[in-house]
Motif scaffolding. Structure first.
Motif, PDB file in Angstrom:
ATOM      1  N   ARG A 197      -4.521  -3.430  -8.652  1.00 35.11           N
ATOM      2  CA  ARG A 197      -3.424  -2.462  -8.559  1.00 35.11           C
ATOM      3  C   ARG A 197      -2.098  -3.200  -8.473  1.00 35.11           C
ATOM      4  O   ARG A 197      -2.036  -4.343  -8.033  1.00 35.11           O
ATOM      5  N   ASP A 250       1.059   5.303   1.191  1.00 38.86           N
ATOM      6  CA  ASP A 250       0.483   6.334   2.063  1.00 38.86           C
ATOM      7  C   ASP A 250      -0.685   5.804   2.892  1.00 38.86           C
ATOM      8  O   ASP A 250      -1.685   6.488   3.088  1.00 38.86           O
ATOM      9  N   GLY A 251      -0.559   4.570   3.358  1.00 40.75           N
ATOM     10  CA  GLY A 251      -1.585   3.988   4.212  1.00 40.75           C
ATOM     11  C   GLY A 251      -2.857   3.571   3.509  1.00 40.75           C
ATOM     12  O   GLY A 251      -3.832   3.194   4.143  1.00 40.75           O
ATOM     13  N   LYS A 252      -2.881   3.657   2.181  1.00 43.50           N
ATOM     14  CA  LYS A 252      -4.078   3.258   1.432  1.00 43.50           C
ATOM     15  C   LYS A 252      -4.199   1.741   1.400  1.00 43.50           C
ATOM     16  O   LYS A 252      -3.213   1.018   1.405  1.00 43.50           O
ATOM     17  N   HIS A 253      -5.435   1.293   1.329  1.00 46.64           N
ATOM     18  CA  HIS A 253      -5.747  -0.133   1.364  1.00 46.64           C
ATOM     19  C   HIS A 253      -5.106  -0.881   0.187  1.00 46.64           C
ATOM     20  O   HIS A 253      -5.201  -0.452  -0.950  1.00 46.64           O
ATOM     21  N   PHE A 254      -4.451  -2.000   0.487  1.00 53.98           N
ATOM     22  CA  PHE A 254      -3.852  -2.854  -0.539  1.00 53.98           C
ATOM     23  C   PHE A 254      -3.813  -4.262   0.039  1.00 53.98           C
ATOM     24  O   PHE A 254      -3.110  -4.511   1.015  1.00 53.98           O
ATOM     25  N   GLN A 267       2.123  -2.960  -7.323  1.00 47.09           N
ATOM     26  CA  GLN A 267       3.186  -2.282  -6.598  1.00 47.09           C
ATOM     27  C   GLN A 267       4.492  -2.999  -6.942  1.00 47.09           C
ATOM     28  O   GLN A 267       4.552  -4.230  -6.966  1.00 47.09           O
ATOM     29  N   SER A 272      -2.658  -6.507  -6.353  1.00 46.64           N
ATOM     30  CA  SER A 272      -3.681  -6.545  -5.309  1.00 46.64           C
ATOM     31  C   SER A 272      -4.933  -7.246  -5.811  1.00 46.64           C
ATOM     32  O   SER A 272      -5.070  -7.521  -7.009  1.00 46.64           O
ATOM     33  N   GLY A 310       0.841  -1.195   0.000  1.00 48.73           N
ATOM     34  CA  GLY A 310       0.000   0.000   0.000  1.00 48.73           C
ATOM     35  C   GLY A 310       0.874   1.242   0.000  1.00 48.73           C
ATOM     36  O   GLY A 310       2.045   1.201   0.376  1.00 48.73           O
TER      37      GLY A 310
END
Length: 123
Positions: A113, A82-86, A115, A109, A80
């Motif tokens: 998404r 910046d603390g966003k859900h992943f 990463q 994800s 994730g």
């Protein structure tokens, strides 16, 4: 996490050479050159919220054969931005984008998404 090294057909308790509770569900495992600045292979373990790379260390030589192994965490990546859900679904590795001599991770994800990590750093 369990690792076996069978020496004869059929299961024997002596074939279990590593057992470690990692405290999180394991979604996928990869083996590769993931430890920076070494020739040591690492095991990449994908958990729902993080990617962890472990070094597998031989222990207890007996009759010229490794008797058992231990694990040491080399590094980890929280998933994730910046603390966003992943929540992880799967991963692959390779030398993407023309990089040479370095394995990179691509984690997908559940909602598609992606990463990317370059060994112990964010890519």
């Amino acid at each position: 996490f369990r690792m076996y090294q069978p020496s004869k057909p059929g299961f024997r308790v002596e074939d279990l050479v590593l057992e470690e509770n990692l405290n999180y569900p394991i979604l996928q495992l990869l083996l590769g050159a993931f430890i920076p600045s070494t020739d040591i292979f690492g095991v990449a373990v994908l958990h729902p919220k993080k990617l962890v790379v472990y070094e597998i260390i031989p222990q207890g030589l007996k009759d010229g054969r490794v008797n058992y192994y231990s694990m040491r965490k080399a590094y980890q990546h929280p998933l994730g931005v910046d603390g966003k859900h992943f929540t992880a679904y799967n991963m692959t590795c390779g030398s993407f984008g023309g990089s040479k001599g370095r394995e990179m991770f691509l984690v997908q994800s559940l909602d598609g998404r992606i990463q990317i990590f370059e060994q112990s750093a964010n890519a």
